[in-house]
Design a protein around this motif. Structure first.
Motif, mmCIF file in Angstrom:
data_model
loop_
_atom_site.group_PDB
_atom_site.id
_atom_site.type_symbol
_atom_site.label_atom_id
_atom_site.label_comp_id
_atom_site.label_asym_id
_atom_site.label_seq_id
_atom_site.Cartn_x
_atom_site.Cartn_y
_atom_site.Cartn_z
ATOM 1 N N VAL A 185 9.107 15.855 -3.474
ATOM 2 C CA VAL A 185 7.957 15.397 -2.254
ATOM 3 C C VAL A 185 8.880 15.431 -1.213
ATOM 4 N N CYS A 186 10.142 14.828 -1.022
ATOM 5 C CA CYS A 186 10.680 15.075 0.322
ATOM 6 C C CYS A 186 10.679 16.557 0.931
ATOM 7 N N GLU A 187 10.854 17.381 -0.113
ATOM 8 C CA GLU A 187 10.882 18.804 0.322
ATOM 9 C C GLU A 187 9.647 19.315 0.904
ATOM 10 N N LYS A 188 8.375 18.938 0.189
ATOM 11 C CA LYS A 188 7.460 19.305 0.520
ATOM 12 C C LYS A 188 6.940 18.639 1.925
ATOM 13 N N LEU A 189 7.200 17.464 2.130
ATOM 14 C CA LEU A 189 6.872 16.788 3.503
ATOM 15 C C LEU A 189 7.664 17.557 4.387
ATOM 16 N N ARG A 190 9.019 17.853 4.216
ATOM 17 C CA ARG A 190 9.818 18.629 5.280
ATOM 18 C C ARG A 190 9.050 19.771 5.659
ATOM 19 N N LYS A 191 8.381 20.565 4.872
ATOM 20 C CA LYS A 191 7.996 21.792 5.374
ATOM 21 C C LYS A 191 6.578 21.373 6.206
ATOM 22 N N LYS A 227 0.917 -1.293 -0.106
ATOM 23 C CA LYS A 227 0.056 -0.108 -0.020
ATOM 24 C C LYS A 227 0.862 1.276 -0.154
ATOM 25 N N VAL A 228 1.840 1.220 0.806
ATOM 26 C CA VAL A 228 2.682 2.295 0.661
ATOM 27 C C VAL A 228 3.507 2.626 -0.574
ATOM 28 N N LYS A 229 4.006 1.438 -0.975
ATOM 29 C CA LYS A 229 4.733 1.704 -2.377
ATOM 30 C C LYS A 229 3.725 2.313 -3.564
ATOM 31 N N GLU A 230 2.407 1.714 -3.317
ATOM 32 C CA GLU A 230 1.534 2.066 -4.549
ATOM 33 C C GLU A 230 1.171 3.558 -4.019
ATOM 34 N N PHE A 231 1.042 4.180 -2.897
ATOM 35 C CA PHE A 231 0.775 5.433 -2.357
ATOM 36 C C PHE A 231 1.878 6.296 -3.037
ATOM 37 N N VAL A 232 3.094 5.758 -2.754
ATOM 38 C CA VAL A 232 4.210 6.792 -3.075
ATOM 39 C C VAL A 232 4.296 7.073 -4.782
ATOM 40 N N LYS A 233 3.836 5.955 -5.506
ATOM 41 C CA LYS A 233 3.875 5.978 -7.033
ATOM 42 C C LYS A 233 2.784 7.128 -7.344
ATOM 43 N N ARG A 234 1.777 7.073 -6.648
ATOM 44 C CA ARG A 234 0.839 8.130 -7.063
ATOM 45 C C ARG A 234 1.049 9.583 -6.594
ATOM 46 N N LEU A 235 1.921 9.611 -5.329
ATOM 47 C CA LEU A 235 2.303 10.933 -4.862
ATOM 48 C C LEU A 235 3.538 11.189 -5.858
ATOM 49 N N LEU A 236 4.292 10.446 -6.265
ATOM 50 C CA LEU A 236 5.261 10.808 -7.199
ATOM 51 C C LEU A 236 4.555 11.473 -8.597
ATOM 52 N N ALA A 237 3.830 10.506 -9.030
ATOM 53 C CA ALA A 237 2.990 10.957 -10.223
ATOM 54 C C ALA A 237 2.493 12.443 -10.168
ATOM 55 N N GLN A 238 1.825 12.432 -8.880
ATOM 56 C CA GLN A 238 1.284 13.742 -8.697
ATOM 57 C C GLN A 238 2.047 14.997 -8.622
ATOM 58 N N GLY A 269 16.070 5.225 -6.862
ATOM 59 C CA GLY A 269 16.480 5.740 -5.687
ATOM 60 C C GLY A 269 15.532 6.782 -4.886
ATOM 61 N N GLU A 270 14.801 7.631 -5.993
ATOM 62 C CA GLU A 270 14.033 8.696 -5.253
ATOM 63 C C GLU A 270 12.789 7.857 -4.663
ATOM 64 N N ALA A 271 12.169 6.976 -5.491
ATOM 65 C CA ALA A 271 11.154 6.102 -4.996
ATOM 66 C C ALA A 271 11.485 5.254 -3.538
ATOM 67 N N ALA A 272 12.455 4.927 -3.644
ATOM 68 C CA ALA A 272 12.902 4.162 -2.365
ATOM 69 C C ALA A 272 13.159 5.130 -1.143
ATOM 70 N N GLU A 301 -6.114 13.930 -4.771
ATOM 71 C CA GLU A 301 -7.202 13.603 -3.776
ATOM 72 C C GLU A 301 -6.731 12.217 -3.385
ATOM 73 N N PHE A 302 -6.597 12.121 -2.267
ATOM 74 C CA PHE A 302 -6.103 10.513 -1.659
ATOM 75 C C PHE A 302 -6.953 10.380 -0.733
ATOM 76 N N SER A 303 -7.281 9.037 -0.569
ATOM 77 C CA SER A 303 -8.081 8.499 0.500
ATOM 78 C C SER A 303 -7.551 7.728 1.728
#
Length: 139
Positions: free
Chosen positions: A36-42, A8-19, A100-103, A133-135
């Motif tokens: 993505v890491c930068e936005k999460l950092r904030k 589930k986390v891997k699939e979520f990451v794929k969607r997040l990276l695509a977003q 690497g980024e996905a990992a 849109e994430f659920s």
């Protein structure tokens, strides 16, 4: 053996990276996961402070480095940003960078979910990507 939540986390990451890749220029798409890491950092910085984010990000980088060796060459600056990306990007192809980024993002989200739970993690993600849109069931 990976469990259901890992998938589930891997699939979520794929969607997040695509977003993130779809939210800007070609250069932005090329650096999507680090954005993505930068936005999460904030978002996480507001919740746990810069030192707290650095600690969780350092742990995620160490874990991801066991899977993708070149990640071990990156450094986390005192403000929680990632250093060494430009040098590495110059010698790796897009597929290697994407792996690497996905990992890294996967390990970061796994740790965030482990520490604060999926509901709060999803709220932080939605703050960083308000138009996405994430659920709740995705994490």
């Amino acid at each position: 053996m990976p469990n259901r939540s890992d998938h589930k986390v891997k699939e979520f990451v794929k969607r997040l990276l695509a977003q993130e890749a779809g939210s800007g220029s070609a250069a932005a798409a090329d650096a999507g996961a680090f954005r993505v890491c930068e936005k999460l950092r904030k978002s996480l910085g507001k919740l746990m402070g810069a030192a707290g984010y650095r600690a969780i990000f350092a742990h995620a980088l160490a874990r991801a480095g066991t899977k993708v060796e070149w990640l071990r060459e990156l450094r986390i600056e005192s403000d929680g940003t990632l250093a060494g990306v430009v040098e590495i990007r110059a010698r790796l192809n897009g597929e290697e960078m994407a792996e690497g980024e996905a990992a890294l993002v996967t390990e970061l989200l796994r740790l965030i979910v482990m520490f604060i739970g999926p509901t709060l993690t999803l709220q932080l993600v939605q703050q960083a990507w308000p138009k996405a849109e994430f659920s709740e069931g995705e994490l």
